[in-house]
Design a protein around this motif. Structure first.
Motif, PDB file in Angstrom:
ATOM      1  N   UNK A  81      -9.630  10.624   2.046  1.00  0.00           N
ATOM      2  CA  UNK A  81      -8.595   9.969   2.856  1.00  0.00           C
ATOM      3  C   UNK A  81      -8.935   8.503   3.090  1.00  0.00           C
ATOM      4  N   UNK A  82     -10.214   8.208   3.279  1.00  0.00           N
ATOM      5  CA  UNK A  82     -10.606   6.808   3.448  1.00  0.00           C
ATOM      6  C   UNK A  82     -10.322   6.014   2.181  1.00  0.00           C
ATOM      7  N   UNK A  83     -10.607   6.608   1.026  1.00  0.00           N
ATOM      8  CA  UNK A  83     -10.353   5.928  -0.241  1.00  0.00           C
ATOM      9  C   UNK A  83      -8.852   5.674  -0.437  1.00  0.00           C
ATOM     10  N   UNK A  84      -8.030   6.696  -0.188  1.00  0.00           N
ATOM     11  CA  UNK A  84      -6.590   6.540  -0.355  1.00  0.00           C
ATOM     12  C   UNK A  84      -6.034   5.495   0.606  1.00  0.00           C
ATOM     13  N   UNK A  85      -6.495   5.518   1.836  1.00  0.00           N
ATOM     14  CA  UNK A  85      -6.007   4.548   2.814  1.00  0.00           C
ATOM     15  C   UNK A  85      -6.397   3.128   2.425  1.00  0.00           C
ATOM     16  N   UNK A  86      -7.619   2.946   1.928  1.00  0.00           N
ATOM     17  CA  UNK A  86      -8.056   1.604   1.542  1.00  0.00           C
ATOM     18  C   UNK A  86      -7.282   1.077   0.344  1.00  0.00           C
ATOM     19  N   UNK A  87      -6.879   1.975  -0.575  1.00  0.00           N
ATOM     20  CA  UNK A  87      -6.108   1.552  -1.735  1.00  0.00           C
ATOM     21  C   UNK A  87      -4.702   1.112  -1.345  1.00  0.00           C
ATOM     22  N   UNK A  88      -4.178   1.643  -0.254  1.00  0.00           N
ATOM     23  CA  UNK A  88      -2.863   1.235   0.212  1.00  0.00           C
ATOM     24  C   UNK A  88      -2.916  -0.043   1.036  1.00  0.00           C
ATOM     25  N   UNK A  89      -4.120  -0.449   1.436  1.00  0.00           N
ATOM     26  CA  UNK A  89      -4.292  -1.694   2.192  1.00  0.00           C
ATOM     27  C   UNK A  89      -5.360  -2.553   1.513  1.00  0.00           C
ATOM     28  N   UNK A  90      -5.106  -3.028   0.279  1.00  0.00           N
ATOM     29  CA  UNK A  90      -6.143  -3.774  -0.436  1.00  0.00           C
ATOM     30  C   UNK A  90      -6.488  -5.108   0.220  1.00  0.00           C
ATOM     31  N   UNK A  91      -5.579  -5.632   1.031  1.00  0.00           N
ATOM     32  CA  UNK A  91      -5.861  -6.912   1.667  1.00  0.00           C
ATOM     33  C   UNK A  91      -6.767  -6.817   2.869  1.00  0.00           C
ATOM     34  N   UNK A  92      -7.000  -5.608   3.396  1.00  0.00           N
ATOM     35  CA  UNK A  92      -7.872  -5.428   4.556  1.00  0.00           C
ATOM     36  C   UNK A  92      -9.306  -5.255   4.058  1.00  0.00           C
ATOM     37  N   UNK A  93     -10.031  -6.351   3.952  1.00  0.00           N
ATOM     38  CA  UNK A  93     -11.390  -6.307   3.418  1.00  0.00           C
ATOM     39  C   UNK A  93     -12.339  -5.553   4.333  1.00  0.00           C
ATOM     40  N   UNK A  94     -12.060  -5.586   5.635  1.00  0.00           N
ATOM     41  CA  UNK A  94     -12.924  -4.886   6.582  1.00  0.00           C
ATOM     42  C   UNK A  94     -12.860  -3.377   6.371  1.00  0.00           C
ATOM     43  N   UNK A  95     -11.647  -2.848   6.213  1.00  0.00           N
ATOM     44  CA  UNK A  95     -11.489  -1.414   5.968  1.00  0.00           C
ATOM     45  C   UNK A  95     -12.057  -1.028   4.610  1.00  0.00           C
ATOM     46  N   UNK A  96     -11.852  -1.852   3.597  1.00  0.00           N
ATOM     47  CA  UNK A  96     -12.405  -1.569   2.265  1.00  0.00           C
ATOM     48  C   UNK A  96     -13.930  -1.581   2.285  1.00  0.00           C
ATOM     49  N   UNK A  97     -14.500  -2.493   3.073  1.00  0.00           N
ATOM     50  CA  UNK A  97     -15.961  -2.510   3.207  1.00  0.00           C
ATOM     51  C   UNK A  97     -16.458  -1.234   3.866  1.00  0.00           C
ATOM     52  N   UNK A  98     -15.641  -0.667   4.767  1.00  0.00           N
ATOM     53  CA  UNK A  98     -16.024   0.586   5.403  1.00  0.00           C
ATOM     54  C   UNK A  98     -16.177   1.716   4.401  1.00  0.00           C
TER      55      UNK A  98
ATOM     56  N   UNK B 197      -7.427   4.444  10.280  1.00  0.00           N
ATOM     57  CA  UNK B 197      -6.726   3.887  11.440  1.00  0.00           C
ATOM     58  C   UNK B 197      -6.103   2.532  11.094  1.00  0.00           C
ATOM     59  N   UNK B 198      -6.681   1.821  10.121  1.00  0.00           N
ATOM     60  CA  UNK B 198      -6.067   0.574   9.667  1.00  0.00           C
ATOM     61  C   UNK B 198      -4.707   0.835   9.048  1.00  0.00           C
ATOM     62  N   UNK B 199      -4.626   1.848   8.199  1.00  0.00           N
ATOM     63  CA  UNK B 199      -3.355   2.193   7.562  1.00  0.00           C
ATOM     64  C   UNK B 199      -2.341   2.666   8.595  1.00  0.00           C
ATOM     65  N   UNK B 200      -2.771   3.470   9.539  1.00  0.00           N
ATOM     66  CA  UNK B 200      -1.832   3.950  10.570  1.00  0.00           C
ATOM     67  C   UNK B 200      -1.331   2.795  11.426  1.00  0.00           C
ATOM     68  N   UNK B 201      -2.213   1.885  11.770  1.00  0.00           N
ATOM     69  CA  UNK B 201      -1.794   0.728  12.566  1.00  0.00           C
ATOM     70  C   UNK B 201      -0.769  -0.102  11.804  1.00  0.00           C
ATOM     71  N   UNK B 202      -0.992  -0.305  10.509  1.00  0.00           N
ATOM     72  CA  UNK B 202      -0.047  -1.084   9.698  1.00  0.00           C
ATOM     73  C   UNK B 202       1.291  -0.356   9.578  1.00  0.00           C
ATOM     74  N   UNK B 203       1.262   0.946   9.385  1.00  0.00           N
ATOM     75  CA  UNK B 203       2.515   1.699   9.264  1.00  0.00           C
ATOM     76  C   UNK B 203       3.298   1.691  10.564  1.00  0.00           C
TER      77      UNK B 203
END
Length: 532
Positions: free
Chosen positions: A445-462, A496-502
């Motif tokens: 789920x973390x991988x899928x969420x990060x792929x939908x928010x490629x511009x969020x470097x902080x979440x991708x680093x997570x 939570x980054x993806x949920x916040x954006x949605x």
């Protein structure tokens, strides 16, 4: 001449009008986003907490003053009590600053303990100071009790599986070694999961988590890296006193260039995983502090001589490089080459290069590596036992919790050299199936969420941090204690980054949608003035 009355866009959206300048600079979507529940800051949720850093600074300042006054025994009781009080205030008023403060406690409490023991003149093997971070992070358990109903939501499903597995292993362990050892071990396995649940519940504060945690990691990593470098070159008297009193032979010798760097933490292992996570997270930062941290932190990570952390760092860097877009990929390459050029002069110093090169050579000559031989023999011995013991040995039969065991007839192991073997050994088949399923689901789920928010470097680093930590399970269990907390934070941030954006986009669309009744009133007003 007919007059036409046109209402401003902000008025059509039903947003209170503040000033002409505000209406001129904000688009309707931005106005809606600013007024949506998802964009409320911590200060909106907790009025009165204007200076959240005052209390932590006051606590550490008083602690330092007492140490300078040689009141080590008083520090042992005031520091944990003060930490719990500060954590409670931040927990109630500012989730992001609360989690940042918990991280600082894990970073600095072992060093506070060393200083207190040194000025007191006696080594305390069971120092109350070490209760401070555990007591502070245990407040996340109140969130679980308060929001128990959220466990039924789909996003909490991985955590539910993990918690069920842990309580199964706790019951088995309590029957085997008694409640004390099983409870102590359960705490170290459980609180990282509670931190993840806390993040899921407080997802609306994601921008504050992004800001506060990034600063915490940057400044905390810089402080620990500088101290670790000084510790390696010239160990402080309290560090030497702690090393000799604790008799941790694996940490080296308390002489210049003779210690494996543990900085302000308990040992080089947890510190290496922590510093690895901080360096990976710093890829999402901007500014000079990130460069300074990299120049100091990378050599210090090498000086820990923890090869598993080196491998995890490499795995995470490869993942981050593969997931970035073209522009950020070039920036990352430039940063890596720049750090290599800056670190190269330091590695030319014989006292610094010798232990690092020796560890690298041991990776190439595994047949002559004592650590590899011991771990290989361990795998041969416990592989069959871990996979054939269907019920499992239970929590409290491995790790530090074995010291609290009530049953000497049960086989226990303080040092378990494989996380992959420890999970089935402790949890058996039922617990392992649940626990591994939960961890894999969390990573996916973390991988899928990060792929939908490629511009969020902080979440991708997570996600990179989570992969780097879980890849070390071959050598040691990195899903418990501090390393486990960093794993669950890294795996939860993209979600939570993806949920916040949605939620923000949903609020913007709802606010931007035309209101038929308001449009009808506007049309009527225009028609009336036109007729007049």
């Amino acid at each position: 001449m007919p007059r036409v009355l046109v209402t401003p866009s902000s008025a059509r959206l039903g947003v209170p009008q503040s000033s002409d300048r505000t209406r001129a600079t904000l688009s309707p979507a931005e106005v809606a986003s600013a007024s949506s529940p998802a964009s409320k800051s911590v200060d909106d949720a907790a009025p009165g907490l204007r200076y959240p850093l005052r209390l932590p600074l006051l606590l550490f300042g008083i602690t330092l003053a007492l140490i300078l006054l040689h009141q080590g025994r008083l520090v042992e009781y005031l520091y944990p009590a003060g930490a719990i009080g500060v954590a409670l205030v931040l927990y109630l008023r500012s989730p992001a600053h609360y989690l940042g403060f918990v991280c600082w406690l894990f970073f600095l409490s072992p060093e506070v303990r060393r200083l207190a023991d040194f000025v007191d003149g006696a080594f305390n093997a069971q120092s109350p100071i070490m209760i401070a971070p555990l007591a502070a992070v245990s407040l996340t358990g109140l969130t679980l009790l308060k929001h128990m109903s959220k466990l039924g939501q789909r996003r909490a499903a991985p955590l539910v599986l993990i918690v069920i597995a842990l309580f199964y292993a706790f019951v088995v362990g309590a029957a085997q070694v008694g409640p004390f050892g099983a409870t102590f071990t359960l705490i170290n396995w459980l609180y990282p999961v509670l931190v993840s649940f806390y993040l899921i519940v407080t997802w609306r504060h994601y921008p504050d988590y992004h800001r506060v945690l990034l600063k915490t990691f940057i400044y905390g990593g810089l402080l620990m890296s500088v101290y670790g470098l000084v510790e390696f070159v010239s160990p402080m008297p309290w560090d030497a006193f702690w090393l000799m009193s604790s008799k941790m032979q694996s940490e080296g010798h308390a002489v210049p260039f003779g210690m494996r760097v543990s900085s302000t933490m308990n040992s080089c292992g947890p510190f290496a995983v922590t510093l690895m996570s901080i360096l990976l997270t710093s890829l999402a930062a901007r500014g000079r502090m990130r460069i300074v941290l990299g120049c100091i932190g990378v050599p210090v990570l090498l000086l820990t001589s923890v090869r598993s952390a080196w491998g995890g760092f490499a795995v995470a860097l490869i993942y981050s490089f593969a997931m970035l877009d073209g522009r950020n990929r070039l920036r990352m390459l430039a940063a890596v080459f720049g750090l290599a050029l800056m670190v190269a002069p330091l590695m030319m110093v014989d006292q610094v290069a010798t232990p690092v090169l020796a560890r690298f050579d041991s990776m190439q000559n595994l047949g002559q590596d004592d650590s590899y031989q011991v771990r290989s023999e361990f795998y041969k011995t416990f592989f069959a036992s871990a996979l054939t013991n269907i019920a499992g040995q239970g929590l409290g039969t491995t790790g530090v919790g074995t010291k609290l065991s009530d049953n000497s007839a049960v086989q226990t192991m303080t040092d378990f050299d494989s996380g992959l073997m420890e999970v089935p050994y402790v949890m058996g088949w039922p617990g392992t199936l649940l626990y591994v399923s939960g961890v894999l689901m969390l990573l996916w789920r973390a991988f899928r969420a990060s792929r939908q928010r490629p511009g969020d470097l902080f979440a991708n680093a997570g996600v990179g941090v989570a992969l780097g930590i879980v890849s070390q399970m071959v050598f040691v269990n990195t899903l418990t204690a501090v390393a486990g907390m960093l794993f669950f934070i890294g795996a939860t941030l993209p979600v939570i980054s993806l949920r916040y954006a949605r939620e923000g986009r949903g609020a913007n669309r709802a606010a931007a949608a035309p209101d038929p009744k308001r449009q009808q009133r506007t049309t009527t007003t225009i028609s009336t003035h036109t007729a007049g």
